[in-house]
Write a protein that holds these residues in place. Structure first.
Motif, mmCIF file in Angstrom:
data_model
loop_
_atom_site.group_PDB
_atom_site.id
_atom_site.type_symbol
_atom_site.label_atom_id
_atom_site.label_comp_id
_atom_site.label_asym_id
_atom_site.label_seq_id
_atom_site.Cartn_x
_atom_site.Cartn_y
_atom_site.Cartn_z
ATOM 1 N N LYS A 187 0.807 -1.216 0.000
ATOM 2 C CA LYS A 187 0.000 0.000 0.000
ATOM 3 C C LYS A 187 0.843 1.271 0.000
ATOM 4 C CE LYS A 187 -4.035 -2.094 2.213
ATOM 5 N NZ LYS A 187 -4.979 -2.038 3.355
ATOM 6 N N ASN A 188 1.997 1.222 0.665
ATOM 7 C CA ASN A 188 2.855 2.408 0.750
ATOM 8 C C ASN A 188 3.532 2.651 -0.606
ATOM 9 O OD1 ASN A 188 5.122 4.132 1.126
ATOM 10 N ND2 ASN A 188 5.100 3.693 3.303
ATOM 11 N N PRO A 189 3.228 3.778 -1.294
ATOM 12 C CA PRO A 189 3.785 4.024 -2.633
ATOM 13 C C PRO A 189 5.313 4.108 -2.661
ATOM 14 C CG PRO A 189 1.931 5.485 -2.205
ATOM 15 C CD PRO A 189 2.273 4.830 -0.901
ATOM 16 N N ILE A 190 5.903 4.676 -1.616
ATOM 17 C CA ILE A 190 7.365 4.773 -1.584
ATOM 18 C C ILE A 190 7.977 3.390 -1.442
ATOM 19 C CG2 ILE A 190 9.339 5.677 -0.290
ATOM 20 C CD1 ILE A 190 7.644 8.075 0.476
ATOM 21 N N LEU A 191 7.393 2.582 -0.555
ATOM 22 C CA LEU A 191 7.881 1.217 -0.370
ATOM 23 C C LEU A 191 7.672 0.405 -1.648
ATOM 24 C CD1 LEU A 191 9.206 0.081 2.164
ATOM 25 C CD2 LEU A 191 7.070 -1.068 2.712
ATOM 26 N N ARG A 192 6.562 0.642 -2.334
ATOM 27 C CA ARG A 192 6.278 -0.082 -3.576
ATOM 28 C C ARG A 192 7.338 0.243 -4.632
ATOM 29 N NH1 ARG A 192 1.268 1.044 -3.619
ATOM 30 N NH2 ARG A 192 1.239 2.775 -5.094
ATOM 31 N N TYR A 193 7.733 1.498 -4.705
ATOM 32 C CA TYR A 193 8.782 1.899 -5.646
ATOM 33 C C TYR A 193 10.107 1.222 -5.297
ATOM 34 C CZ TYR A 193 12.169 5.006 -7.938
ATOM 35 O OH TYR A 193 13.210 5.496 -8.684
ATOM 36 N N ILE A 194 10.429 1.175 -4.010
ATOM 37 C CA ILE A 194 11.676 0.538 -3.575
ATOM 38 C C ILE A 194 11.656 -0.948 -3.903
ATOM 39 C CG2 ILE A 194 13.023 -0.114 -1.539
ATOM 40 C CD1 ILE A 194 12.217 2.582 -0.291
#
Length: 528
Positions: A187-194
């Motif tokens: 759900k976290n967009p920053i974590l998803r990018y990482i």
């Protein structure tokens, strides 16, 4: 409608459409602090530049937690305005080396609690945002290829464990399963990018892409060359991440793009915060600040200033009690001046802002500002034509054009801030100079108490035995001069740089001594 990060993406197309259809936009904001310290007290001495210099450092620590925008759309066939209102909840973010911070004053917390401010929405559901300067900084890191490493370094231990868990899950799937795909719900967009980038580094033979229909899911294909599947390019991943990080700033971009007139009430602090939060750090130079604001928002109206000026056209019995937003809105909404009601447009709010529409809620205040603007514009247009009749939005804007980009200034030396030109000259009477006759050191507090009954004044020291007085009106100044004409305690007169400035006095005394010395010398020489 309330907008948080839960419904922002879903509502963004509707907000864009409503903004595009509007003829002007009501604006209001709620802050994390109120400048109440003694050094930020509004004084009659203040020029706008001086006031800006006084507050710019402190305002850099303050943020808008809530922004209200009301899009006023005109239905020509019905001669009606439809107001579409939104209340945006904002919360600062930390992304890579961008750490947004702010100050919450205890007095402001009490004020917000009194008005039922929802702190949970602010903290848990508030939209992120980036200033123009912060956005450029992030984009530069994307260009340099350093953003991924910066984000990876800044995640906490818990998030680092999550990334490792996702990678382990993919590794086990590749070894133990024959399934062609696997989903990861992040759900976290920053974590998803990482995670996208980490998987591509660790498992170069797989293909990762965003799952269609669910942006939270990362879809992974075992075969990198699978037919009908394409990997989300680095550019797509970066733009998706930026879209999330920008959050409410996307609305600011829309306002800049569509160039709709912005309507607020008493918005001096609002536009200073707009600069700090959505353009970049406040510049040292006051004129640069004004240029930066008008470059993005070229048409701004302040109903506080407009109502102050237009009140002069009504008699005491006709005019509003005060021009606070609540009093001004109720004056027009309740039709308290009948002659101003002839031919007015119907103004309809399309959907309520919430169960309790109350003042000091940003969305409601933005609606009230626009409502008052429409009524003031109707009045101004009818006065220009000499007939009270229905008036469209273009004619309203034209009638109020003399007030455009003039922002109200509370208790200052000048009546308004002119965003596009030089500020006007002082509208206050000449300063008064007071000298203590009995005391060797003047007590400005005592003088202020003595003079408080004469009207609005401010006082500041001007030497050991003297001080300067700024009076709110010429009547107050003349009343003080008359009362203290023969005073044995204070000598008060209009201030003169030639007479009262220390440097001038030194020159005068020096000249007198020099002249006296020459006269004595010549006399002595003649006697000889």
């Amino acid at each position: 409608m309330e907008i948080t990060k839960q419904n922002f993406v879903e509502q963004l197309p509707n907000i864009t459409k409503d903004l595009k259809r509007s003829c002007f936009v009501g604006f209001d904001a709620e802050f994390t602090a109120i400048l109440s310290d003694e050094k930020f007290k509004y004084r009659l001495f203040d020029t706008n530049e001086k006031r800006y210099d006084n507050i710019k450092t402190e305002l850099s620590k303050i943020i808008m937690t809530q922004v209200g925008l009301t899009m006023f759309q005109y239905e020509r066939d019905l001669d009606t305005y439809v107001a579409v209102g939104y209340t945006f909840h904002l919360c600062p973010q930390m992304v890579g080396d961008v750490h947004q911070s702010f100050v919450f004053q205890a007095s402001t917390l009490n004020f917000l609690c009194k008005h039922k401010f929802d702190f949970n929405k602010f903290i848990y559901e508030g939209l992120p945002y980036l200033s123009k300067a912060e956005e450029e900084h992030i984009r530069q890191q994307l260009t340099d290829g350093t953003l991924f490493s910066n984000l990876s370094r800044m995640i906490d231990i818990g998030e680092e464990k999550e990334v490792q868990q996702y990678c382990s899950e993919v590794a086990k799937w590749l070894i133990n399963s024959t399934d062609e795909t696997i989903y990861l719900d992040i759900k976290n967009p920053i974590l998803r990018y990482i995670v996208h980038n980490e998987l591509r580094i660790r498992f170069p033979d797989v293909l990762t892409t965003d799952s269609l229909g669910n942006s939270n899911k990362v879809l992974i294909y075992r075969d990198k060359n699978v037919i009908s599947a394409t990997s989300a390019s680095a550019t797509v991943l970066e733009e998706n991440l930026l879209s999330h990080l920008l959050g409410f700033s996307q609305i600011i971009h829309l306002l800049v793009s569509y160039q709709k007139p912005i309507i607020g009430h008493n918005i001096f602090l609002d536009i200073v915060l707009l600069h700090n939060q959505f353009i970049g750090p406040l510049p040292n130079n006051y004129s640069t600040f004004k240029k930066n604001i008008t470059a993005m928002f070229p048409i701004i109206f302040d109903t506080k200033y407009i109502s102050y000026e237009m009140a002069k056209m009504l008699t005491f019995n006709e005019v509003w009690k005060t021009n606070t937003l609540q009093d001004l809105y109720e004056f027009f909404a309740q039709g308290k001046c009948k002659k101003l009601e002839n031919g007015v447009n119907l103004i309809r709010l399309s959907t309520p802002f919430g169960e309790k529409q109350s003042f000091h809620e940003a969305g409601w205040d933005s609606y009230c500002s626009g409502y008052c603007f429409i009524r003031l514009g109707h009045w101004a247009a009818c006065e220009n034509s000499g007939v009270y009749r229905p008036v469209g939005p273009r004619e309203k804007l034209a009638a109020l054009a003399p007030y455009c980009n003039k922002v109200n200034v509370i208790r200052g030396a000048v009546p308004y801030m002119n965003l596009t030109r030089e500020d006007p000259p002082s509208h206050r009477p000449k300063l008064l100079h007071v000298k203590s006759i009995k005391e060797r050191a003047i007590d400005v507090g005592k003088v202020a108490t003595v003079l408080s009954g004469f009207g609005s004044i401010d006082i500041k020291p001007y030497g050991n035995r003297t001080a300067l007085i700024a009076a709110g009106t010429q009547y107050t100044a003349e009343k003080i001069l008359k009362q203290f004409k023969d005073s044995k305690e204070y000598r008060i007169s209009f201030f003169s740089v030639y007479r009262h400035a220390p440097a001038s006095r030194a020159v005068i005394w020096g000249g007198a001594l020099l002249t006296g010395s020459i006269v004595i010398f010549l006399f002595h020489k003649r006697v000889k």
